[in-house]
Write a protein that holds these residues in place. Structure first.
Motif, PDB file in Angstrom:
ATOM      1  N   UNK A 134       0.823  -1.213   0.000  1.00 40.59           N
ATOM      2  CA  UNK A 134       0.000   0.000   0.000  1.00 40.59           C
ATOM      3  C   UNK A 134       0.856   1.262   0.000  1.00 40.59           C
ATOM      4  N   UNK A 135       1.880   1.287   0.855  1.00 38.01           N
ATOM      5  CA  UNK A 135       2.749   2.474   0.898  1.00 38.01           C
ATOM      6  C   UNK A 135       3.450   2.682  -0.437  1.00 38.01           C
ATOM      7  N   UNK A 136       3.945   1.596  -1.005  1.00 41.65           N
ATOM      8  CA  UNK A 136       4.668   1.719  -2.268  1.00 41.65           C
ATOM      9  C   UNK A 136       3.747   2.214  -3.367  1.00 41.65           C
ATOM     10  N   UNK A 137       2.547   1.647  -3.438  1.00 42.46           N
ATOM     11  CA  UNK A 137       1.604   2.012  -4.496  1.00 42.46           C
ATOM     12  C   UNK A 137       1.166   3.465  -4.372  1.00 42.46           C
ATOM     13  N   UNK A 138       0.797   3.888  -3.173  1.00 38.35           N
ATOM     14  CA  UNK A 138       0.287   5.247  -3.000  1.00 38.35           C
ATOM     15  C   UNK A 138       1.401   6.271  -3.173  1.00 38.35           C
ATOM     16  N   UNK A 139       2.593   5.966  -2.652  1.00 43.49           N
ATOM     17  CA  UNK A 139       3.701   6.898  -2.816  1.00 43.49           C
ATOM     18  C   UNK A 139       4.045   7.129  -4.269  1.00 43.49           C
ATOM     19  N   UNK A 140       4.176   6.050  -5.012  1.00 46.10           N
ATOM     20  CA  UNK A 140       4.526   6.184  -6.432  1.00 46.10           C
ATOM     21  C   UNK A 140       3.396   6.850  -7.221  1.00 46.10           C
ATOM     22  N   UNK A 141       2.164   6.464  -6.943  1.00 47.18           N
ATOM     23  CA  UNK A 141       1.037   7.047  -7.669  1.00 47.18           C
ATOM     24  C   UNK A 141       0.916   8.543  -7.383  1.00 47.18           C
ATOM     25  N   UNK A 142       1.225   8.949  -6.160  1.00 48.32           N
ATOM     26  CA  UNK A 142       1.161  10.371  -5.818  1.00 48.32           C
ATOM     27  C   UNK A 142       2.209  11.162  -6.597  1.00 48.32           C
TER      28      UNK A 142
END
Length: 244
Positions: A134-142
């Motif tokens: 979740x952290x990886x996905x949201x950080x990169x998507x942001x």
């Protein structure tokens, strides 16, 4: 080898959008900086991809989600944040992709920030602990959504919905990075950051047998002291900053 000095994070901005995956993500470090920003008259909005419904083993998601939402809103209020929004992606199984990028780009267009804040998007925490999907996905998507928000031909449906492109983001700041470049003095906001994390009491009580007050204070003290030497001896909330 002497580590490079951390620069003060720029302060010539008026609006920030902080985008993370779960309730409590911003409280594990960034809240002291948020308190300093709101003290200075700046507006900070929180955007959470989930309601943290999978975060407490003893609580079914349907019970956990509204509880963690209430804790997050109370936590944000401690550091002067009035607006907290949730995207309702599923906790634990957030997927990086165009749907997530679109949701975050829409929020950037809606709130028109000059600073965007997110959490560590790398595979690990300093090479010693594995980061969550979740952290990886949201950080990169942001980080990707900053460019998406400024391009009218990416997600043109947002323009049709009345969300005009916004290319005014000047910096993206990643909290929890093991490659920090900038910092915010945590002195003035530290006590409020402890109280802000303590608002997640139900989650913390499920996480540790240590007294919540002791746990929150010791964790945050260790964090702000870790990079103080690189920031003139001052307690520091650190960020990896990308200029746009």
């Amino acid at each position: 080898m002497t580590q490079q000095r951390l620069d003060p994070l720029p302060t010539d901005w008026s609006r920030a959008l902080a985008v993370v995956a779960h309730p409590d993500d911003l409280e594990y470090g960034a809240a002291a900086a948020v308190a300093a920003w709101t003290d200075g008259g700046r507006e900070v909005v929180y955007l959470l991809a989930t309601r943290g419904e999978a975060g407490i083993d003893s609580l079914p998601p349907a019970e956990c989600a509204p509880l963690r939402e209430r804790e997050q809103r109370a936590s944000a209020a401690v550091v002067g944040v009035r607006t907290v929004e949730f995207l309702d992606h599923r906790d634990g199984v957030i997927e990086y992709g165009t749907a997530l990028r679109r949701d975050i780009a829409a929020a950037i267009r809606r709130h028109r920030p000059e600073l965007v804040v997110t959490l560590n998007y790398r595979d690990t925490w300093g090479g010693v602990a594995w980061n969550t999907p979740d952290h990886r996905a949201v950080g990169r998507a942001t980080l990707d959504a900053v460019a998406d928000a400024g391009n009218r031909w990416i997600f043109p449906e947002l323009t049709e919905q009345g969300l005009e492109p916004w290319g005014g983001v000047r910096w993206s700041a990643v909290a929890g990075s093991d490659r920090p470049t900038h910092a915010v003095d945590a002195t003035a906001g530290f006590e409020r950051s402890v109280r802000s994390l303590l608002e997640h009491r139900t989650y913390i009580e499920a996480l540790t047998e240590e007294a919540p007050e002791k746990y929150c204070r010791s964790f945050l003290e260790g964090m702000v002291r870790a990079e103080a030497e690189r920031f003139g001896g001052r307690p520091a909330v650190t960020f990896e900053v990308f200029a746009h």
